[in-house]
Motif scaffolding. Structure first.
Motif, PDB file in Angstrom:
ATOM      1  N   TRP A  13       0.844  -1.192   0.000  1.00 53.36           N
ATOM      2  CA  TRP A  13       0.000   0.000   0.000  1.00 53.36           C
ATOM      3  C   TRP A  13       0.880   1.243   0.000  1.00 53.36           C
ATOM      4  CZ3 TRP A  13      -2.709  -1.682   5.144  1.00 53.36           C
ATOM      5  CH2 TRP A  13      -3.416  -2.865   4.938  1.00 53.36           C
ATOM      6  N   ASP A  17      -1.648   5.125   3.153  1.00 54.34           N
ATOM      7  CA  ASP A  17      -2.639   4.098   3.512  1.00 54.34           C
ATOM      8  C   ASP A  17      -2.138   3.202   4.642  1.00 54.34           C
ATOM      9  OD1 ASP A  17      -4.575   4.994   1.784  1.00 54.34           O
ATOM     10  OD2 ASP A  17      -4.178   3.499   0.232  1.00 54.34           O
ATOM     11  N   SER A  46      -6.416   4.693  -1.555  1.00 56.33           N
ATOM     12  CA  SER A  46      -6.550   3.664  -2.582  1.00 56.33           C
ATOM     13  C   SER A  46      -8.021   3.273  -2.757  1.00 56.33           C
ATOM     14  CB  SER A  46      -5.754   2.420  -2.166  1.00 56.33           C
ATOM     15  OG  SER A  46      -6.259   1.254  -2.783  1.00 56.33           O
ATOM     16  N   PRO A  47      -8.529   3.271  -3.984  1.00 54.11           N
ATOM     17  CA  PRO A  47      -9.920   2.856  -4.214  1.00 54.11           C
ATOM     18  C   PRO A  47     -10.209   1.434  -3.712  1.00 54.11           C
ATOM     19  CG  PRO A  47      -9.070   3.958  -6.162  1.00 54.11           C
ATOM     20  CD  PRO A  47      -7.903   3.761  -5.230  1.00 54.11           C
ATOM     21  N   GLU A  48      -9.249   0.524  -3.857  1.00 55.06           N
ATOM     22  CA  GLU A  48      -9.455  -0.852  -3.398  1.00 55.06           C
ATOM     23  C   GLU A  48      -9.600  -0.905  -1.878  1.00 55.06           C
ATOM     24  OE1 GLU A  48      -6.741   0.013  -5.360  1.00 55.06           O
ATOM     25  OE2 GLU A  48      -7.590  -0.673  -7.271  1.00 55.06           O
ATOM     26  N   LEU A  49      -8.759  -0.177  -1.180  1.00 59.00           N
ATOM     27  CA  LEU A  49      -8.847  -0.146   0.279  1.00 59.00           C
ATOM     28  C   LEU A  49     -10.078   0.636   0.745  1.00 59.00           C
ATOM     29  CD1 LEU A  49      -5.075   0.285   1.200  1.00 59.00           C
ATOM     30  CD2 LEU A  49      -6.489  -1.764   1.476  1.00 59.00           C
ATOM     31  N   GLN A  50     -10.475   1.657  -0.006  1.00 59.74           N
ATOM     32  CA  GLN A  50     -11.710   2.374   0.326  1.00 59.74           C
ATOM     33  C   GLN A  50     -12.907   1.435   0.258  1.00 59.74           C
ATOM     34  OE1 GLN A  50     -11.988   5.680  -2.409  1.00 59.74           O
ATOM     35  NE2 GLN A  50     -10.254   6.750  -1.477  1.00 59.74           N
ATOM     36  N   THR A  51     -12.926   0.583  -0.759  1.00 60.65           N
ATOM     37  CA  THR A  51     -14.014  -0.390  -0.902  1.00 60.65           C
ATOM     38  C   THR A  51     -14.016  -1.353   0.274  1.00 60.65           C
ATOM     39  OG1 THR A  51     -13.949  -0.210  -3.310  1.00 60.65           O
ATOM     40  CG2 THR A  51     -14.967  -2.199  -2.396  1.00 60.65           C
ATOM     41  N   ALA A  52     -12.851  -1.837   0.656  1.00 57.25           N
ATOM     42  CA  ALA A  52     -12.753  -2.750   1.801  1.00 57.25           C
ATOM     43  C   ALA A  52     -13.213  -2.070   3.080  1.00 57.25           C
ATOM     44  CB  ALA A  52     -11.323  -3.258   1.955  1.00 57.25           C
ATOM     45  N   SER A  58     -15.518  -6.858   5.209  1.00 58.19           N
ATOM     46  CA  SER A  58     -14.268  -6.715   4.448  1.00 58.19           C
ATOM     47  C   SER A  58     -13.200  -6.012   5.270  1.00 58.19           C
ATOM     48  CB  SER A  58     -14.516  -5.931   3.159  1.00 58.19           C
ATOM     49  OG  SER A  58     -15.393  -6.624   2.313  1.00 58.19           O
TER      50      SER A  58
END
Length: 163
Positions: A13, A17, A46-52, A58
């Motif tokens: 990351w 992050d 990070s968009p991926e970590l935001q989603t998690a 998650s």
């Protein structure tokens, strides 16, 4: 300011992050997972970590899979450096939030209080004016800017807000 050139980030990351996650791990240790997630959830870039982070299940998986990395990192960099890096991250996160806001109040002492919306700015200015003379800051000018981090422009004098 701490040297943040090499924070020894043990993840793939961004450093931002990782330090955001590190702060969340400490909140979990002090408050418990659910309370920390609901009140102090990480604000990743990070968009991926935001989603998690947006989903409790998650986020719990992310936490369980990576919490030990924070402990190992803390041991590797040492407590004092870890604390300095954490504090620098908190300052950077605050600056990012402040820079993202498009509305503000310039007070008579020159301090600018930033607000998320025009309505919240106006309510806060009115509240401060109602409490003038009680040792609080006194609003002078209501501000706005067109782009995050841009220059402030005067919207109107704060005193007109309550007239």
């Amino acid at each position: 300011m701490t040297d943040t050139a090499n924070i020894q980030n043990p993840t793939d990351w961004s450093d931002y992050d990782f330090l955001e996650f590190e702060g969340f791990v400490h909140k979990v240790e002090n408050e418990g997972f659910t309370y920390a997630a609901e009140n102090y959830g990480p604000e990743f870039e990070s968009p991926e970590l935001q989603t998690a982070a947006a989903d409790l299940g998650s986020l719990r998986r992310l936490y369980l899979e990576n919490e030990a990395k924070v402990d190992d990192w803390y041991t590797a960099v040492g407590g004092e450096r870890a604390c300095d890096l954490h504090n620098d991250h908190v300052d950077e996160a605050r600056k990012r939030r402040e820079d993202a806001r498009l509305y503000g109040i310039r007070c008579t002492d020159g301090v600018v209080i930033t607000c998320d919306t025009e309505q919240s700015r106006d309510r806060h200015a009115a509240y401060l004016l109602e409490n003038a003379g009680k040792g609080w800051r006194v609003p002078e000018t209501l501000l706005r800017r067109d782009v995050p981090g841009g220059d402030w422009t005067d919207d109107r004098p704060a005193i007109q807000h309550v007239v």
